[in-house]
Design a protein around this motif. Structure first.
Motif, short mmCIF file in Angstrom:
data_model
loop_
_atom_site.label_atom_id
_atom_site.label_comp_id
_atom_site.label_asym_id
_atom_site.label_seq_id
_atom_site.Cartn_x
_atom_site.Cartn_y
_atom_site.Cartn_z
N PHE A 21 63.45 110.51 -22.99
CA PHE A 21 62.44 111.47 -22.52
C PHE A 21 61.00 111.01 -22.81
CE2 PHE A 21 59.87 115.35 -22.86
CZ PHE A 21 60.02 115.83 -21.57
N PRO A 22 60.69 110.56 -24.03
CA PRO A 22 59.32 110.10 -24.29
C PRO A 22 58.93 108.91 -23.40
CG PRO A 22 60.49 110.42 -26.35
CD PRO A 22 61.50 110.55 -25.26
N VAL A 23 59.87 108.04 -23.13
CA VAL A 23 59.59 106.88 -22.26
C VAL A 23 59.30 107.36 -20.85
CG1 VAL A 23 60.60 104.78 -21.26
CG2 VAL A 23 60.98 105.33 -23.68
N MET A 24 60.09 108.32 -20.37
CA MET A 24 59.86 108.87 -19.03
C MET A 24 58.48 109.50 -18.93
SD MET A 24 61.40 112.11 -17.00
CE MET A 24 60.48 113.11 -18.12
N VAL A 25 58.10 110.26 -19.95
CA VAL A 25 56.78 110.91 -19.94
C VAL A 25 55.68 109.86 -19.94
CG1 VAL A 25 55.21 112.37 -21.29
CG2 VAL A 25 57.59 113.05 -20.99
N LEU A 26 55.82 108.82 -20.71
CA LEU A 26 54.83 107.73 -20.74
C LEU A 26 54.72 107.05 -19.38
CD1 LEU A 26 52.85 106.18 -22.52
CD2 LEU A 26 54.74 104.67 -23.16
N HIS A 27 55.85 106.79 -18.75
CA HIS A 27 55.86 106.17 -17.41
C HIS A 27 55.21 107.11 -16.38
CE1 HIS A 27 59.31 103.08 -18.24
NE2 HIS A 27 58.36 103.06 -19.15
N SER A 79 57.23 101.90 -6.98
CA SER A 79 56.86 101.01 -8.07
C SER A 79 57.40 101.53 -9.40
CB SER A 79 55.33 100.88 -8.13
OG SER A 79 54.93 100.16 -9.26
N LEU A 80 57.27 102.82 -9.62
CA LEU A 80 57.80 103.45 -10.83
C LEU A 80 59.31 103.28 -10.91
CD1 LEU A 80 57.44 105.30 -13.33
CD2 LEU A 80 57.56 107.24 -11.77
N SER A 81 59.99 103.43 -9.78
CA SER A 81 61.45 103.36 -9.80
C SER A 81 61.98 101.95 -10.03
CB SER A 81 62.04 103.95 -8.52
OG SER A 81 61.82 103.08 -7.44
N VAL A 82 61.21 100.92 -9.68
CA VAL A 82 61.68 99.55 -9.86
C VAL A 82 61.14 98.90 -11.13
CG1 VAL A 82 62.03 99.18 -7.38
CG2 VAL A 82 59.88 98.48 -8.44
N SER A 83 60.27 99.59 -11.84
CA SER A 83 59.67 99.03 -13.05
C SER A 83 60.50 99.40 -14.27
CB SER A 83 58.24 99.56 -13.22
OG SER A 83 57.42 99.13 -12.16
N THR A 84 60.39 98.55 -15.30
CA THR A 84 61.19 98.78 -16.50
C THR A 84 60.34 99.05 -17.74
OG1 THR A 84 61.25 96.40 -16.91
CG2 THR A 84 63.09 97.36 -15.67
#
Length: 146
Positions: A21-27, A79-84
């Motif tokens: 969740f924190p990673v998703m929020v940061l992205h 771009s968000l969906s293909v980035s890691t």
């Protein structure tokens, strides 16, 4: 604590959520900042002042600017969906925004007379402009996926 509650609290799904969740929020924040920056740059670069026109109640300017926002968001979403990572998002996001802004300028140049028509509040001109910008957004988004 009973064992079923303990199992639920320490389940793999909950642990994955807690770490993801924190990673998703940061992205999400990185992508929204790119969207805001792209929209601001577009507003500065356009030959007409859409924000001022929108504040004056010009519906064509509002439609045109909404098209810009969606047109920027589509390739940013891909771009968000293909980035890691956030770095990945920023690299591809900046590239996407730059390419999309260039494409928007080409569309604006090819559809001569539309800026003046939008300034005069002509909705059909704004709709054509939005269609062209969304078409370029979709093509750019597809190009991002390789």
């Amino acid at each position: 604590m009973d064992s079923s509650l303990t199992q639920a609290l320490f389940s793999a799904e909950l642990q994955a959520f807690a770490s993801g969740f924190p990673v998703m929020v940061l992205h999400l924040i990185a992508t929204l900042l790119l969207l805001a920056a792209g929209a601001a740059i577009y507003a500065v670069l356009t030959p007409w002042k859409e924000i001022a026109l929108i504040r004056e109640g010009n519906p064509a300017a509002a439609v045109a600017f909404a098209g810009v926002l969606v047109g920027l968001a589509i390739p940013l979403a891909v771009s968000l969906s293909v980035s890691t990572s956030v770095r990945d998002i920023l690299i591809w996001g900046v590239a996407t925004v730059v390419l999309q802004l260039l494409a928007f300028r080409v569309v604006d140049a090819l559809l001569t007379g539309l800026p003046q028509r939008i300034e005069h509040g002509e909705a059909p001109a704004a709709i054509v402009l939005v269609g062209a910008k969304l078409a370029t957004a979709l093509i750019l988004a597809a190009a991002l996926t390789g």
